[in-house]
Design a protein around this motif. Sequence first.
Motif, PDB file in Angstrom:
ATOM      1  N   LYS A 215       0.873  -1.239  -0.167  1.00 48.18           N
ATOM      2  CA  LYS A 215       0.032  -0.213  -0.098  1.00 48.18           C
ATOM      3  C   LYS A 215       1.111   1.316  -0.173  1.00 48.18           C
ATOM      4  CE  LYS A 215      -2.561  -0.919   3.397  1.00 48.18           C
ATOM      5  NZ  LYS A 215      -3.722  -1.221   4.287  1.00 48.18           N
ATOM      6  N   LYS A 216       0.617   2.111  -0.764  1.00 48.90           N
ATOM      7  CA  LYS A 216       1.296   3.105  -1.018  1.00 48.90           C
ATOM      8  C   LYS A 216       1.079   4.557  -1.125  1.00 48.90           C
ATOM      9  CE  LYS A 216       4.748   5.065  -4.442  1.00 48.90           C
ATOM     10  NZ  LYS A 216       5.282   5.208  -6.278  1.00 48.90           N
ATOM     11  N   GLU A 217       0.745   5.143  -0.545  1.00 48.98           N
ATOM     12  CA  GLU A 217       0.306   6.489  -0.294  1.00 48.98           C
ATOM     13  C   GLU A 217       0.039   7.145  -1.084  1.00 48.98           C
ATOM     14  OE1 GLU A 217       0.666  10.303   2.997  1.00 48.98           O
ATOM     15  OE2 GLU A 217       1.242   8.955   3.440  1.00 48.98           O
TER      16      GLU A 217
ATOM     17  N   GLU B 250      -1.037  10.624  -3.061  1.00 46.14           N
ATOM     18  CA  GLU B 250      -0.723  12.199  -2.522  1.00 46.14           C
ATOM     19  C   GLU B 250      -1.694  13.041  -2.693  1.00 46.14           C
ATOM     20  OE1 GLU B 250       1.888  15.995  -4.210  1.00 46.14           O
ATOM     21  OE2 GLU B 250       1.739  13.670  -4.978  1.00 46.14           O
TER      22      GLU B 250
ATOM     23  N   ILE C  59      -5.206   8.046   4.641  1.00 48.24           N
ATOM     24  CA  ILE C  59      -4.436   7.039   4.778  1.00 48.24           C
ATOM     25  C   ILE C  59      -5.139   5.383   3.755  1.00 48.24           C
ATOM     26  CG2 ILE C  59      -2.892   7.587   6.046  1.00 48.24           C
ATOM     27  CD1 ILE C  59      -4.818   6.322   8.432  1.00 48.24           C
TER      28      ILE C  59
ATOM     29  N   TYR D 259      -5.257   4.857  -1.131  1.00 50.25           N
ATOM     30  CA  TYR D 259      -3.650   4.106  -1.335  1.00 50.25           C
ATOM     31  C   TYR D 259      -3.518   4.199  -3.206  1.00 50.25           C
ATOM     32  CZ  TYR D 259      -5.028  -0.306   0.693  1.00 50.25           C
ATOM     33  OH  TYR D 259      -6.005  -1.238   0.579  1.00 50.25           O
TER      34      TYR D 259
END
Length: 803
Positions: free
Chosen positions: A478-480, A482, A486, A489
């Motif tokens: 899981k990549k945040e 922008e 939260i 993602y």
Amino acid sequence: MLTKFYQHILALVFSAQEINGNPHILSNATLGFHIYDSYFNAKMTYHSTMDLLFKLQESVPNYICDRKKNLIAIIGGADADSSFRMADILSLHKIPQLTYGSFALEERNAIESPTFYRISPNAAHQYPAIIWLLLHFRWTWVGLLIVDDESGEKFLKTLEPLLLRNGICLASTGRIQKQPRWDHLQELYGLLSNIYPTLADTKANTVLFHGEAVTMLLLNSLIFYGHYLYDKKVSIEKVWIMTGQVDIALSGFQRAFSYDYFQGALSFTIHSLDVLGFQKFLRNVKPNWTEGNGFLKDFWEQTFNCSFQNSQEPVVDIGSCTGEERLESLPGPLFEMHMTGHSYSIYNAVYAVAHALHAMFLSTSNHRAIMGDKRIDPQDLHPWQLHHFLQDISFNNSAGETMSFNKNKEMGAGFDITNLIIFPNNSFQRVKVGRVDADTSEGRQFVIHEDMIVWHGHFNQGLPLSECNDHCYPGYYKKEAEGKIICCYTCGSCPEGEFSSQEDMVQCTRCPEDQYPSKDHDQCINKIVTFLSFEEPLGITSTLLSVSLSLITALMLGTFIKHHDTPIVKANNQDITYTLLVSLLLCFLCSFLFLGQPKKVTCFLRQATFGIIFSVAVSCVLAKTITVVVAFMATKPGSRIRKWVGKRTTNFILFLCSFIQAGICMVWLGTSPPFPDFDMQSMTMEIVAECNEGSIIMFYIVLGYMGLLSLISLTVAFFARKLPDSFNEAKFITFSMMIFCSVWLSFVPTYLSTKGKYVVAVEIFSILASSAGLLGCIFSPKCYIILLKPELNKKKILISRNN
């Protein structure tokens, strides 16, 4: 009247009848009760409480003009507002108040009130339970509907940080007014606009609902009307999670409403068990029980949608109540036959008062027996005397549970998690699918039986998803994203050397050193151990080259020994020539130390042997070059260098240069010798069995010293290249040293940039190439003359050519 909650009154009646019929409890007294309604109104709550204390009609504080009755305790209320308003008055008179509603004590510091007792569990126990439930089903994107009052805001303020701390986000929050009015369509649209954004989110398939029974009535109406006003474009098939105070109830005018959109709802309900005889009691309830029960007639008419005809008026058959109607025929939203959590709490509350009162009677009897007076007048007992006995009470109810108050004056055992199953006839069944233990002394426990849950048909009985985006499958993390919260993602592929074996990993995990990630980065695979073996093509090639060059060198040495008395062999120091050939032969053979799996002995010897032998070979070349220079300089008349001509000078050069390299290698082997090791970092899928050089500095010192000798030899040979050809090897030495230096200068960057077993191959190639360069450039011309042009290998021919 909310007919469903009439069960609370019947539970009170049932428990009082049981106690009065039990000779072991209050055998000399009859337990009675008065029932007052607050009408969900603050003013009426205070008014009813005052009436209950002082007068049935007109409230005059501290003045009693009604019939004689002995009020010993009060049970109520069902919600926080009514309970605390009652406590404002009851605490002044020290009258025990047993509240059966489930709400958080934090809403008001009721713990400090000595008269406040809770039969139901603290609603604060629901907060961690909600988190556990959401995490269990991996619902991280949820909607929230709350009642628009102080308790709803408190719920939101407490729950939201807990959600965020556990990676769960609120998609939206809707508020439902407690007592709204919609006289116009525009006002209805305003109410709908507060809740429908929460229902319209197609990704938030889970909705938390916090409120009370009246809130549920309003929500049901808003959904019913809104579903048609929005032309059914908004999908309201959700997984509803309801807190303890929420109950499925319908008022009389909502009788025709459908509520199947709550199918599969999960509710935190006050823990309850089936009380023996209660359902039989309900089946025997008849509308002619009107004496002392003024609510029963109204309940019956509203529940069965009929009316009792006045005997002085004409009888109307349609809509008349016969009195033979049965409560078990009613759908769940109107009336339930199973004892609900609130009714179970009321049942236990009545028994708690009865047992405490019984204990107080026994205590008073014992005291009067000592004093010689055995008569007990109930009118002499006061409510404040009951507190001591209530706090210490412990009894087993008819359902088999042990009931007692804890240090916070709470009796509730926790919450049941129930699954709502709705049938086509608008009846429903609550199935217990889990439990939340509220006993903090043993630690809160959460149990859920997922296989027992029936979901809404909209989800095709599959586990509903409630997430901001799709799962990140194994191999991704899981990549945040922008600019997003939260819970929203993107999925990023695991970096090189890392893997993720589960869904929705927050970060990837690096594989152990002896493993590497699979192609999909979803698991780790064991690396294989590799080394430059004799069996593989590169090893076979190196072996063949080493053996071939060794044989060629041995043949050249034999040729020189056989023709040792010829001029071309005798020229330039015969012993140095033999020494150079032997050292080149050993150079070719030492490449075998680099092949095969590294062992302790081979690692210890390979670099030192290579360094010393090569230094001997280069020293021989340097000595031969200096011999040529000294010999020609000594031919000048009056030269003092003539005394340096001879074997002593060449032997000294050979010994000194070789001894220095041997000393360097001795220091290296004595302080930090090479050893077998495994390189797990260089290659992705392989573990390279190699020789660790021990001290890389000493390794480069050995190479550096060998390079220094080579540069000196190249320089001397270059300046001596124009001496007479007949006796001069300087040209051949110059070419050989240029090859030698070129090979080892290219070796260093190639060595540093190569990985794995190919590092060894590069060093073997450098050894063979540089040695072959010396052998070919220096000795090939001489062998050509010896073997193919023997007529030129004569002293007079060489002298005549020189002249």
